[in-house]
Design a protein around this motif. Structure first.
Motif, PDB file in Angstrom:
ATOM      1  N   PHE A 216      -2.594   5.856   2.352  1.00  0.00           N
ATOM      2  CA  PHE A 216      -3.782   5.556   3.138  1.00  0.00           C
ATOM      3  C   PHE A 216      -4.810   6.666   2.929  1.00  0.00           C
ATOM      4  O   PHE A 216      -4.476   7.780   2.526  1.00  0.00           O
ATOM      5  CB  PHE A 216      -3.436   5.452   4.625  1.00  0.00           C
ATOM      6  CG  PHE A 216      -2.504   4.319   4.959  1.00  0.00           C
ATOM      7  CD1 PHE A 216      -2.977   3.027   5.110  1.00  0.00           C
ATOM      8  CD2 PHE A 216      -1.148   4.554   5.118  1.00  0.00           C
ATOM      9  CE1 PHE A 216      -2.115   1.988   5.405  1.00  0.00           C
ATOM     10  CE2 PHE A 216      -0.277   3.529   5.424  1.00  0.00           C
ATOM     11  CZ  PHE A 216      -0.763   2.234   5.562  1.00  0.00           C
TER      12      PHE A 216
ATOM     13  N   ASN B 171      -6.716   0.083   2.905  1.00  0.00           N
ATOM     14  CA  ASN B 171      -5.906   1.258   3.235  1.00  0.00           C
ATOM     15  C   ASN B 171      -6.740   2.398   3.809  1.00  0.00           C
ATOM     16  O   ASN B 171      -6.305   3.548   3.839  1.00  0.00           O
ATOM     17  CB  ASN B 171      -5.136   1.749   2.011  1.00  0.00           C
ATOM     18  CG  ASN B 171      -6.058   2.358   0.960  1.00  0.00           C
ATOM     19  OD1 ASN B 171      -7.244   2.037   0.922  1.00  0.00           O
ATOM     20  ND2 ASN B 171      -5.516   3.225   0.125  1.00  0.00           N
TER      21      ASN B 171
ATOM     22  N   VAL C 288       0.858  -1.182   0.000  1.00  0.00           N
ATOM     23  CA  VAL C 288       0.000   0.000   0.000  1.00  0.00           C
ATOM     24  C   VAL C 288       0.892   1.228   0.000  1.00  0.00           C
ATOM     25  O   VAL C 288       1.752   1.387   0.853  1.00  0.00           O
ATOM     26  CB  VAL C 288      -0.913   0.001   1.249  1.00  0.00           C
ATOM     27  CG1 VAL C 288      -1.669   1.312   1.353  1.00  0.00           C
ATOM     28  CG2 VAL C 288      -1.887  -1.174   1.190  1.00  0.00           C
TER      29      VAL C 288
END
Length: 314
Positions: A12, A173, A9
Motif C-alpha cells: 500500500f 492501494n 495487492v
C-alpha cells in the motif's frame, strides 16, 4: 475458492500528512522527530524516577510506568513511518507490514484504555476506602489487572488482524492516511467487509466503552465521597490526586471520540488527520508532562534523578 483469500495487492501507499514542496516535508519530519524524542525521553525519565524512589513503589505509580511504556510503544508504531514518508519519500508499506501495524495499534490503544480504567479504580479505592487500600490493591491484583489487560488487548488485535488478512484488495492501494488504520483499509477492499464491520462495532466498541463507563462510575463515586468531606482543604487534596489522571482521560477520549464516533457527515480528511496525530503522537508525548507537572511526588523524584545525572557527569 483459495484465490479469494489472497490479496492481489502486495503493498500500500501511505499519502502521509502533506504533499507540499520538499521544505514543508522536512518541517514535518523535524516536528515528528522532536515529538517522538520528547515522548521517549519523558517516558524514560518517569520510569527512572519511579524506579529509583522507594516512596513511589505503589500501585498508582506502577500503573503509571505501564501506561508510559504503552504510550511510547503506541507512538513507535506510527511516528517512525511518518518520518520515513516525509524525509525519505518512502510511502510504500507491505501488506504484511500494514497488518502488523494494525495489530500493534489495536493492542496499545486498548491497553491505554484498560490502564486508564484500572488507574481510575485505584483512585476510587484510595479515596473512598483509604483504610482498606493496602488490602484491596494487592500486588497480586495489580499484576492480574495488567496481565488480563494485555491478554484481552492482544486477542482483540489478533481478531481484527486475522479478519483483515482474509480480505482481498484488487486495485486501489492508496491509503489517504499516515498509518494503516482499519477504516481506510476496509474502504479499499473488494471483499465483503460486513463481518469486519460487525466485529469492530461489537467487540472493539465494547472494549472501548466498558472501560470508559468504569472510569465514569469511579469518578462519580469519588465525587460523592469528596463532597462529604467537611474541610475545603481536604476536598482539594482529594481532587488534586485525581487531576492528572482526569486530564489524561479527557485528552485520550476526546481525540478518540472526535476521530471514530462523530457522524460521517462531519468528517473531513484534514480534521481526521489532525485527530489521528493527536491520538497517536501528541497525546503520548503530553502524558509524561501532565503526570509530572501536576504531581509533587513526581516532580521531587524527577528532580532527584536529574540532579543525580548531572552531578555524576564529569
Amino acid at each position: 475458492m483459495r484465490g479469494t483469500n489472497q490479496s492481489m495487492v502486495s503493498e500500500f501507499l501511505l499519502l502521509g500528512l502533506s504533499r507540499q514542496p520538499q521544505q514543508q516535508q522536512q518541517l514535518l519530519f523535524l516536528l515528528f522527530l522532536i515529538m517522538y524524542l520528547v515522548t521517549v525521553l519523558g517516558t524514560l525519565l518517569i520510569i527512572l524516577a519511579i524506579g529509583t524512589d522507594s516512596h513511589l513503589h505503589t500501585p498508582m505509580y506502577c500503573f503509571l510506568i505501564y501506561l508510559s511504556f504503552v504510550d511510547v510503544c503506541f507512538s513507535s508504531t506510527s511516528a517512525p513511518k511518518v518520518m520515513a514518508i516525509h524525509i525519505l519519500r518512502n510511502q510504500a508499506i507491505s501488506f504484511s507490514g500494514c497488518l502488523m501495524q494494525i495489530y500493534f495499534l489495536c493492542v496499545f490503544a486498548v491497553m491505554d484504555n484498560f490502564l486508564l480504567a484500572v488507574m481510575a479504580y485505584d483512585r476510587y479505592v484510595a479515596i473512598c476506602h483509604p483504610l482498606h487500600y493496602a488490602t484491596k490493591m494487592t500486588h497480586q491484583l495489580c499484576a492480574l489487572l495488567v496481565v488480563g489487560s494485555w491478554v484481552v488487548a492482544s486477542l482483540n488485535a489478533l481478531l481484527h488482524t486475522l479478519l483483515m488478512a482474509r480480505l482481498s484488495f484488487c486495485a486501489d492501494n492508496i491509503i489517504p492516511h499516515f498509518f494503516c488504520d482499519v477504516t481506510p483499509l476496509l474502504k479499499l477492499s473488494c471483499s465483503d467487509t460486513h463481518l469486519n464491520e460487525l466485529m469492530i462495532l461489537f467487540v472493539a466498541g465494547l472494549l472501548m466503552i466498558a472501560p470508559f463507563v468504569c472510569i465514569l462510575v469511579s469518578y462519580v463515586l469519588i465525587a460523592c465521597a469528596v463532597l462529604r468531606v467537611s474541610s475545603t482543604r481536604g476536598r482539594w487534596k482529594a481532587f488534586s490526586t485525581c487531576s492528572s489522571h482526569l486530564a489524561v482521560v479527557c485528552l485520550f477520549y476526546g481525540t478518540i471520540i472526535s476521530l471514530y464516533f462523530n457522524p460521517s457527515s462531519s468528517h473531513s480528511a484534514g480534521k481526521d488527520t489532525a485527530s489521528a496525530v493527536m491520538y497517536t503522537v501528541v497525546t503520548p508525548m503530553l502524558n509524561p508532562f501532565i503526570y509530572s507537572l501536576k504531581n509533587k511526588d513526581m516532580k521531587g523524584a524527577l528532580r532527584r534523578v536529574l540532579t543525580m545525572k548531572f552531578s555524576s557527569t564529569p
